[in-house]
Design a protein around this motif. Structure first.
Motif, PDB file in Angstrom:
ATOM      1  N   MET A 131     -11.384  -5.427   4.795  1.00 12.60           N
ATOM      2  CA  MET A 131     -10.176  -5.813   5.046  1.00 12.60           C
ATOM      3  C   MET A 131      -9.881  -4.991   6.299  1.00 12.60           C
ATOM      4  N   GLU A 132      -9.358  -5.751   7.252  1.00 19.60           N
ATOM      5  CA  GLU A 132      -8.912  -5.118   8.699  1.00 19.60           C
ATOM      6  C   GLU A 132      -7.370  -5.194   8.726  1.00 19.60           C
ATOM      7  N   PHE A 133      -6.947  -4.115   9.263  1.00 21.72           N
ATOM      8  CA  PHE A 133      -5.303  -4.104   9.299  1.00 21.72           C
ATOM      9  C   PHE A 133      -5.120  -4.164  11.072  1.00 21.72           C
ATOM     10  N   SER A 134      -4.042  -4.873  11.232  1.00 20.82           N
ATOM     11  CA  SER A 134      -3.456  -4.839  12.681  1.00 20.82           C
ATOM     12  C   SER A 134      -2.704  -3.570  12.970  1.00 20.82           C
ATOM     13  N   GLU A 135      -2.449  -3.161  14.083  1.00 22.82           N
ATOM     14  CA  GLU A 135      -1.548  -2.366  14.258  1.00 22.82           C
ATOM     15  C   GLU A 135      -0.131  -2.126  13.652  1.00 22.82           C
ATOM     16  N   LYS A 136       0.412  -3.639  13.657  1.00 25.28           N
ATOM     17  CA  LYS A 136       1.665  -3.630  12.956  1.00 25.28           C
ATOM     18  C   LYS A 136       1.675  -3.320  11.337  1.00 25.28           C
ATOM     19  N   GLU A 137       0.527  -3.671  10.793  1.00 29.19           N
ATOM     20  CA  GLU A 137       0.370  -3.494   9.371  1.00 29.19           C
ATOM     21  C   GLU A 137       0.185  -2.023   9.125  1.00 29.19           C
ATOM     22  N   LEU A 138      -0.499  -1.294   9.988  1.00 32.23           N
ATOM     23  CA  LEU A 138      -0.774   0.172   9.932  1.00 32.23           C
ATOM     24  C   LEU A 138       0.512   1.044   9.845  1.00 32.23           C
ATOM     25  N   ALA A 139       1.413   0.452  10.916  1.00 31.09           N
ATOM     26  CA  ALA A 139       2.768   0.970  10.887  1.00 31.09           C
ATOM     27  C   ALA A 139       3.659   0.433   9.850  1.00 31.09           C
ATOM     28  N   LEU A 165      15.451   3.422  -7.075  1.00 35.99           N
ATOM     29  CA  LEU A 165      15.435   3.953  -5.509  1.00 35.99           C
ATOM     30  C   LEU A 165      14.144   2.913  -4.785  1.00 35.99           C
ATOM     31  N   PRO A 166      12.813   3.439  -5.220  1.00 34.80           N
ATOM     32  CA  PRO A 166      11.605   2.903  -4.177  1.00 34.80           C
ATOM     33  C   PRO A 166      11.404   1.379  -4.443  1.00 34.80           C
ATOM     34  N   GLN A 167      12.021   1.045  -5.771  1.00 31.35           N
ATOM     35  CA  GLN A 167      11.561  -0.487  -6.018  1.00 31.35           C
ATOM     36  C   GLN A 167      12.775  -1.078  -6.812  1.00 31.35           C
ATOM     37  N   PHE A 168      13.031  -2.147  -6.666  1.00 32.66           N
ATOM     38  CA  PHE A 168      13.943  -2.702  -7.630  1.00 32.66           C
ATOM     39  C   PHE A 168      13.293  -4.316  -8.046  1.00 32.66           C
ATOM     40  N   GLY A 169      13.367  -4.639  -9.155  1.00 33.55           N
ATOM     41  CA  GLY A 169      12.737  -5.855  -9.688  1.00 33.55           C
ATOM     42  C   GLY A 169      11.524  -5.660 -10.378  1.00 33.55           C
ATOM     43  N   PRO A 170      10.798  -6.721 -10.842  1.00 32.78           N
ATOM     44  CA  PRO A 170       9.855  -6.758 -11.664  1.00 32.78           C
ATOM     45  C   PRO A 170       8.396  -6.478 -10.507  1.00 32.78           C
ATOM     46  N   GLY A 171       7.415  -6.401 -11.013  1.00 31.20           N
ATOM     47  CA  GLY A 171       5.951  -6.267 -10.458  1.00 31.20           C
ATOM     48  C   GLY A 171       5.534  -4.943 -10.471  1.00 31.20           C
ATOM     49  N   PRO A 172       4.190  -4.955  -9.875  1.00 29.58           N
ATOM     50  CA  PRO A 172       3.435  -3.698  -9.857  1.00 29.58           C
ATOM     51  C   PRO A 172       4.039  -2.569  -9.206  1.00 29.58           C
ATOM     52  N   LYS A 173       3.738  -1.285  -9.650  1.00 29.76           N
ATOM     53  CA  LYS A 173       4.141  -0.118  -9.099  1.00 29.76           C
ATOM     54  C   LYS A 173       4.157   0.085  -7.645  1.00 29.76           C
ATOM     55  N   TYR A 174       5.170   0.229  -6.932  1.00 30.56           N
ATOM     56  CA  TYR A 174       5.029   0.403  -5.439  1.00 30.56           C
ATOM     57  C   TYR A 174       4.103   1.394  -5.042  1.00 30.56           C
ATOM     58  N   GLU A 175       4.044   2.586  -5.667  1.00 32.41           N
ATOM     59  CA  GLU A 175       3.079   3.705  -5.532  1.00 32.41           C
ATOM     60  C   GLU A 175       1.554   3.144  -5.367  1.00 32.41           C
ATOM     61  N   GLU A 176       1.461   2.511  -6.575  1.00 30.85           N
ATOM     62  CA  GLU A 176       0.030   1.981  -6.773  1.00 30.85           C
ATOM     63  C   GLU A 176      -0.545   1.056  -5.498  1.00 30.85           C
ATOM     64  N   LEU A 177       0.283   0.244  -5.128  1.00 33.03           N
ATOM     65  CA  LEU A 177       0.082  -0.603  -4.056  1.00 33.03           C
ATOM     66  C   LEU A 177      -0.229   0.102  -2.780  1.00 33.03           C
ATOM     67  N   LEU A 178       0.782   0.962  -2.469  1.00 37.76           N
ATOM     68  CA  LEU A 178       0.501   1.756  -1.418  1.00 37.76           C
ATOM     69  C   LEU A 178      -0.578   2.491  -1.287  1.00 37.76           C
ATOM     70  N   GLN A 179      -1.077   3.144  -2.519  1.00 40.63           N
ATOM     71  CA  GLN A 179      -2.282   3.872  -2.480  1.00 40.63           C
ATOM     72  C   GLN A 179      -3.612   2.849  -2.165  1.00 40.63           C
ATOM     73  N   ILE A 180      -3.548   1.780  -2.615  1.00 42.24           N
ATOM     74  CA  ILE A 180      -4.676   0.833  -2.145  1.00 42.24           C
ATOM     75  C   ILE A 180      -4.635   0.524  -0.913  1.00 42.24           C
ATOM     76  N   LEU A 181      -3.569   0.228  -0.215  1.00 44.64           N
ATOM     77  CA  LEU A 181      -3.496  -0.374   1.152  1.00 44.64           C
ATOM     78  C   LEU A 181      -3.752   1.038   1.972  1.00 44.64           C
ATOM     79  N   ASP A 182      -3.437   2.329   1.528  1.00 39.43           N
ATOM     80  CA  ASP A 182      -3.562   3.587   2.455  1.00 39.43           C
ATOM     81  C   ASP A 182      -4.973   3.644   2.244  1.00 39.43           C
ATOM     82  N   ASN A 183      -5.859   3.600   1.395  1.00 38.45           N
ATOM     83  CA  ASN A 183      -7.378   3.810   1.165  1.00 38.45           C
ATOM     84  C   ASN A 183      -7.987   2.821   2.176  1.00 38.45           C
ATOM     85  N   LYS A 184      -7.485   1.625   2.040  1.00 38.23           N
ATOM     86  CA  LYS A 184      -8.207   0.395   2.948  1.00 38.23           C
ATOM     87  C   LYS A 184      -7.946   0.874   4.588  1.00 38.23           C
TER      88      LYS A 184
END
Length: 90
Positions: free
Chosen positions: A1-9, A63-82
């Motif tokens: 999976m490739e990210f654009s510069e905007k996505e990396l930002a 503070l970091p997330q309101f509402g249902p869904g997966p933990k924000y930190e886990e999603l960020l870790q996946i994106l950061d690894n990619k």
């Protein structure tokens, strides 16, 4: 999976948001502990501070997330690894 510069930002911005939330939580804990100490010593009346403390706890939890869904930190870790994989290829 490739990210654009905007996505990396966006990923970098999300990492900053998590660091800010963690710092806010730590500061909030210190403030609440100081408030407890002041109430225990009788320097502050607890009747009104209880409502502020409850609101502070709710804010710190949501503070970091309101509402249902997966933990924000886990999603960020996946994106950061990619993102790191993509940076190492270039």
């Amino acid at each position: 999976m490739e990210f654009s510069e905007k996505e990396l930002a966006v990923i970098a911005s999300a990492k900053h948001k998590i660091k800010t939330a963690t710092l806010f939580r730590a500061l909030l804990i210190v403030v609440l502990l100081c408030g407890i100490a002041l109430m225990a010593s009788g320097m502050v009346v607890a009747e009104y501070i209880v409502y502020l403390a409850f609101g502070a706890v709710v804010l710190a939890i949501g503070l970091p997330q309101f509402g249902p869904g997966p933990k924000y930190e886990e999603l960020l870790q996946i994106l950061d690894n990619k993102a790191n994989t993509q940076r190492s290829k270039t």
